[in-house]
Design an enzyme around this catalytic site. Structure first.
Site: not given
Ligand code: NAD
Ligand code: GLY
Length: 374
Positions: A123, A145, A187, A229, A239, A243, A247, A250, A254, A267
């Protein structure tokens, strides 16, 4: 020893936490013992990031009674309930108690799934984010998130669960592939557009330094993005209102990601095209000067990001996908637009005609796939 360049705070009462930005912070034993204090630790990473950074993090964590390392396969396709279950299998087999801490070492995929595991295990246990992509450093690691994907929708199963700390090591960006780095910059630009005009102007002036991954410029861009942020999240953690401005671009983005099939456009690349489209619509409404649109296109192009939707994406498909967006209300598209550079607003009166006109004008400047640009 780390070179700490900035420390920020996300102010959320008893769930408040610091964000540390600097070189080698992931290998800083003091920061780690402060925020991962117990005798039990679970480190979650992936098979790309772990070979690069796990050793340093492990030694900085020092001797602990119980350390479990979970190395996931790389990729968004593994951000699933099955993978989450594998994490639980390992944690339970190793008998971690409620006082354990999870540490997410990786990009947004690792951060989101580890955060969700921490939200659910017994939990809710503590977790710390150590983001290693630019996107994760400026966006996903901050704000709580957490989620996994479902076959019927991205990020549909998740929870709000704030980390105990975010350790942003700018050195990790030196191993990031150029396309992933550029996607993170989209971003960064978003923050300037939605709520920080001085930052946007600074980005316009500093783009060459950022592209060269100059240390001071990177730390500054990350600090100002996270500060924005943190401010928005502190005002609206779940949100309910403001918040949603995070987006910007986005809803368009999307639609592009879905139409192309996930993974074809990153993305951040889809968001870059979406930023241009949202700004274009704001110009058409007379809220933003047309010259700003040209400048934005120039800035994103210099960052090697796309500035228009992909070739071949039909307008009807765009409109259909946008009306199915999570933010749509009763089929009406809800959009974040700009009332000025540095000032976002949320509108739910964007009509089909207005969008269709934007899309057909844009069809004149369709571009090919981002991969071909880089
Ligand atoms: P990712 O985590 O897939 O990383 C991108 C690529 O870079 C991967 O192949 C990873 O292994 C590689 N990588 C990571 N760090 C590295 C480094 N230092 N050197 C070399 N390679 C490296 O993608 P991302 O763009 O970091 O994140 C995308 C994800 O984040 C999505 O799932 C999206 O939904 C999520 N997201 C979440 C929020 C939130 O608020 N929680 C906001 C935006 C995006
Ligand atoms: N990436 C959008 C949020 O964190 O609200």
């Amino acid at each position: 020893m780390s070179l700490l360049m900035h420390t920020l705070h996300v102010e959320l009462g008893e769930r408040s936490y610091p964000i540390y930005i600097g070189r080698e912070v992931l290998a800083d034993p003091d920061l780690l013992s402060q925020h991962v204090p117990g005798s039990q630790v679970v480190i979650v990473s992936n098979d790309i990031v772990a070979p690069l950074y796990l050793d340093r993090l492990r030694s900085a964590l020092g001797e602990r009674k119980l350390v479990t390392e979970i190395i996931l396969p790389d990729g968004e396709q593994h951000k699933t309930l099955d993978t989450l279950n594998e994490i639980f299998d390992r944690i339970m087999a190793d008998r971690h108690s409620r006082s354990t801490s999870l540490v997410a070492l990786g990009g947004g995929v690792v951060g989101d799934i580890t955060g969700f595991a921490a939200a659910c295990y017994q939990r809710g246990v503590d977790f710390v984010q150590v983001p290693t992509t630019l996107l994760a450093q400026v966006d996903s690691s901050v704000g709580g998130k957490t989620a996994v994907n479902h076959s019927l929708g991205k990020n549909m199963i998740g929870a709000f669960h704030q980390p105990r700390a975010v350790l942003i090591d700018t050195n990790t960006l030196h191993t990031l592939p150029p396309r992933e780095f550029a996607a993170g910059l989209a971003e960064v630009v978003k923050y300037g557009l939605i709520c920080d005009e001085p930052f946007y102007r600074w980005l316009q002036a500093s783009a060459p330094k950022l592209l060269a991954r100059e240390e001071a410029a990177l730390a500054e861009a990350i600090e100002r993005s996270c500060a924005n942020k943190a401010r928005v999240v502190a005002a609206d953690e779940r949100e309910g209102g403001v918040r949603a401005i995070l987006n910007l671009g986005h809803t368009f983005g999307h639609a592009i990601e879905t139409a192309q099939g996930y993974g074809r456009w990153l993305h951040g690349e889809a968001v870059a095209a979406g930023l241009v489209m949202a700004t274009d619509l704001s110009v058409r409404r007379g809220w933003v000067e047309a010259s700003e649109l040209l400048d934005l296109r120039e800035l994103l192009t210099s960052m090697q990001l796309p500035i228009a939707p992909p070739e071949g994406m039909r307008n009807e498909q765009f409109l259909d996908l946008m009306s199915r967006d999570k933010k749509a209300l009763d089929g009406r598209v809800r959009l974040v637009l700009l009332s000025a550079i540095g000032d976002a607003c949320i509108v739910d009166d964007a009509g089909t005609e207005e969008l269709a006109e934007l899309l057909s004008d844009l069809s004149l400047i369709h571009i090919s796939e981002p991969t071909r640009l880089l």
